[in-house]
Design a protein around this motif. Structure first.
Motif, PDB file in Angstrom:
ATOM      1  N   ALA A 115      11.306  -0.835   0.809  1.00 20.05           N
ATOM      2  CA  ALA A 115      11.586   0.584   0.570  1.00 20.05           C
ATOM      3  C   ALA A 115      13.047   0.919   0.868  1.00 20.05           C
ATOM      4  N   GLU A 116      13.488   2.028   0.331  1.00 17.80           N
ATOM      5  CA  GLU A 116      14.885   2.428   0.414  1.00 17.80           C
ATOM      6  C   GLU A 116      15.367   2.570   1.861  1.00 17.80           C
ATOM      7  N   VAL A 127      19.547  -3.631   7.829  1.00 18.09           N
ATOM      8  CA  VAL A 127      20.516  -4.503   8.481  1.00 18.09           C
ATOM      9  C   VAL A 127      19.779  -5.435   9.449  1.00 18.09           C
ATOM     10  N   PRO A 128      20.419  -6.528   9.880  1.00 17.24           N
ATOM     11  CA  PRO A 128      19.711  -7.546  10.668  1.00 17.24           C
ATOM     12  C   PRO A 128      19.042  -7.038  11.940  1.00 17.24           C
ATOM     13  N   ASN A 129      19.641  -6.055  12.610  1.00 16.16           N
ATOM     14  CA  ASN A 129      19.049  -5.593  13.885  1.00 16.16           C
ATOM     15  C   ASN A 129      18.084  -4.425  13.706  1.00 16.16           C
ATOM     16  N   ALA A 130      17.718  -4.124  12.465  1.00 16.71           N
ATOM     17  CA  ALA A 130      16.731  -3.063  12.235  1.00 16.71           C
ATOM     18  C   ALA A 130      15.391  -3.490  12.836  1.00 16.71           C
ATOM     19  N   PRO A 131      14.740  -2.625  13.601  1.00 10.35           N
ATOM     20  CA  PRO A 131      13.505  -3.031  14.297  1.00 10.35           C
ATOM     21  C   PRO A 131      12.391  -3.477  13.365  1.00 10.35           C
ATOM     22  N   GLU A 132      12.361  -2.941  12.149  1.00  8.16           N
ATOM     23  CA  GLU A 132      11.268  -3.317  11.243  1.00  8.16           C
ATOM     24  C   GLU A 132      11.338  -4.761  10.772  1.00  8.16           C
ATOM     25  N   PRO A 166       0.810  -1.232   0.000  1.00  7.23           N
ATOM     26  CA  PRO A 166       0.000   0.000   0.000  1.00  7.23           C
ATOM     27  C   PRO A 166       0.834   1.268   0.000  1.00  7.23           C
ATOM     28  N   ASP A 167       1.981   1.248   0.703  1.00  7.10           N
ATOM     29  CA  ASP A 167       2.900   2.379   0.709  1.00  7.10           C
ATOM     30  C   ASP A 167       4.264   1.875   0.279  1.00  7.10           C
ATOM     31  N   GLY A 168       4.702   2.291  -0.915  1.00  8.00           N
ATOM     32  CA  GLY A 168       5.988   1.821  -1.416  1.00  8.00           C
ATOM     33  C   GLY A 168       7.153   2.689  -0.994  1.00  8.00           C
ATOM     34  N   GLY A 169       6.859   3.853  -0.412  1.00  4.63           N
ATOM     35  CA  GLY A 169       7.919   4.789  -0.098  1.00  4.63           C
ATOM     36  C   GLY A 169       8.195   5.670  -1.298  1.00  4.63           C
ATOM     37  N   SER A 170       9.466   5.908  -1.611  1.00  3.89           N
ATOM     38  CA  SER A 170       9.826   6.786  -2.718  1.00  3.89           C
ATOM     39  C   SER A 170       9.603   6.128  -4.079  1.00  3.89           C
ATOM     40  N   GLU A 195      10.234   3.399   8.622  1.00  2.52           N
ATOM     41  CA  GLU A 195       8.812   3.320   8.973  1.00  2.52           C
ATOM     42  C   GLU A 195       7.996   2.735   7.832  1.00  2.52           C
ATOM     43  N   VAL A 196       8.356   3.072   6.615  1.00  2.00           N
ATOM     44  CA  VAL A 196       7.656   2.498   5.463  1.00  2.00           C
ATOM     45  C   VAL A 196       7.923   0.998   5.389  1.00  2.00           C
ATOM     46  N   ARG A 197       9.168   0.602   5.594  1.00  2.05           N
ATOM     47  CA  ARG A 197       9.506  -0.824   5.558  1.00  2.05           C
ATOM     48  C   ARG A 197       8.761  -1.595   6.642  1.00  2.05           C
TER      49      ARG A 197
END
Length: 334
Positions: free
Chosen positions: A179-180, A213-218, A150-154, A185-187
């Protein structure tokens, strides 16, 4: 009818313009190059039936001979299934041609185009070429689903999913591009959509460029469902335990496994993309020989996947169809 010199020049110029409009600014060459010698550890003309891979092939990327180089990289690994990101339909078709006619490897294809872009993918001005995800598989694929987030980002982003055989067993395979890198937040929203679908399957393989990266909260929902094939890489990992997958020394690319155990893990840097080709072996199997043997095996296993295409001809016809979703799901069975 004999054309005067000026008329002949005008006709030739018009033909050249039409060719550029149709193929785009980076049109592929028509001749088939000679096969490049593969590394000593290459699969040597055989598809490895328990091997899966992922690769962001980079678009736009300048230079000549990119698709032949990409085909050579894929032939070196020879996975049963590989998910491609930033893939133009035109480029993937050329890669498949090289794989079959130069290296003897026959792959079917499923597309998950999320946008049409003439500058990237050629085509006609009123119908630009498709851009997004693609899955190559040595075996037939069924239950194809292409979803645009629904939201692709840029830029529009989404995932592609199919059912196919890996290691002789049916499995759901996902291929995504999030997303980039500066759009966490988009990811997060995209991962929520993807994880909800992955959770429906006891056995699943999730391939793609997650731009995180692996520890990214998303990525938390994905780690809760599946494990990455890099044996030393987890969200809690610090330092250099994770094998990087990009030219800027970050791990952005993953093979997440749900209900499946990895056996090996390898990352291959490549001059043909700013991402490295990542592949993993899951379990033992019998190599599929190139050419006719691969086609015969695919026809034989299609009985195990309801609705599977039983011939390369049907796959070729289906490959020419491009799909677009607008925040909703489209399902095609073939």
């Amino acid at each position: 009818m004999v054309l005067r010199r000026g008329a002949r020049w005008a006709a030739g110029a018009m033909a050249a313009v039409c060719t550029v409009l149709l193929l785009g600014p980076s049109a592929p060459g028509r001749g088939l190059p000679l096969a490049r010698p593969l590394p000593s550890d290459a699969a040597a003309g055989e598809v490895v039936p328990d091997r899966v891979g992922t690769w962001n092939i980079c678009n736009p990327c300048g230079g000549s001979g990119l698709n032949f180089g990409r085909a050579t990289e894929i032939a070196t690994a020879a996975p049963q299934v590989i998910g491609l990101q930033e893939a133009c339909v035109r480029d993937v078709e050329e890669i498949r041609t090289y794989l079959e006619e130069v290296y003897g490897l026959v792959y079917r294809v499923a597309y998950g185009s999320v946008l049409r872009n003439w500058n990237r993918c050629g085509g006609l001005p009123w119908r630009p070429g498709g851009f997004g995800q693609a899955i190559l598989s040595a075996a037939p694929m069924t239950d194809r689903v292409s979803v645009e987030y629904p939201d692709g980002g840029s830029e529009d982003r989404g995932y592609l999913a199919v059912t196919t055989l890996v290691g002789g067993r049916p499995v759901r395979v996902f291929d995504t591009h999030l997303a980039e890198r500066r759009q966490g937040e988009v990811r997060a929203g995209q991962v929520a959509v993807l994880a909800a679908e992955v959770a429906r399957h006891d056995r699943a393989i999730v391939l793609g460029d997650f731009n995180a990266v692996p520890n990214a909260p998303e990525l938390g929902p994905m780690w809760a469902l599946a494990r990455d094939t890099d044996p030393g890489c987890r969200p809690s990992t610090v330092g250099g335990a994770c094998t990087t997958t990009t030219d800027w020394n970050s791990k952005f690319d993953y093979v997440f496994l749900r209900g499946i155990t990895p056996r090996t893990h390898r990352v291959r840097p490549s001059p043909y993309s700013d991402h490295h080709l990542l592949h993993t072996d899951l379990r033992g199997g019998t190599p599929v020989r190139a050419g006719r043997d691969a086609g015969a095996l695919a026809s034989g296993v299609s009985a195990g996947i309801p609705g599977a295409a039983s011939s390369r001809t049907r796959s070729r016809r289906s490959s020419g169809r491009e799909w677009r979703t607008a925040g909703r799901k489209r399902t095609t069975r073939r």
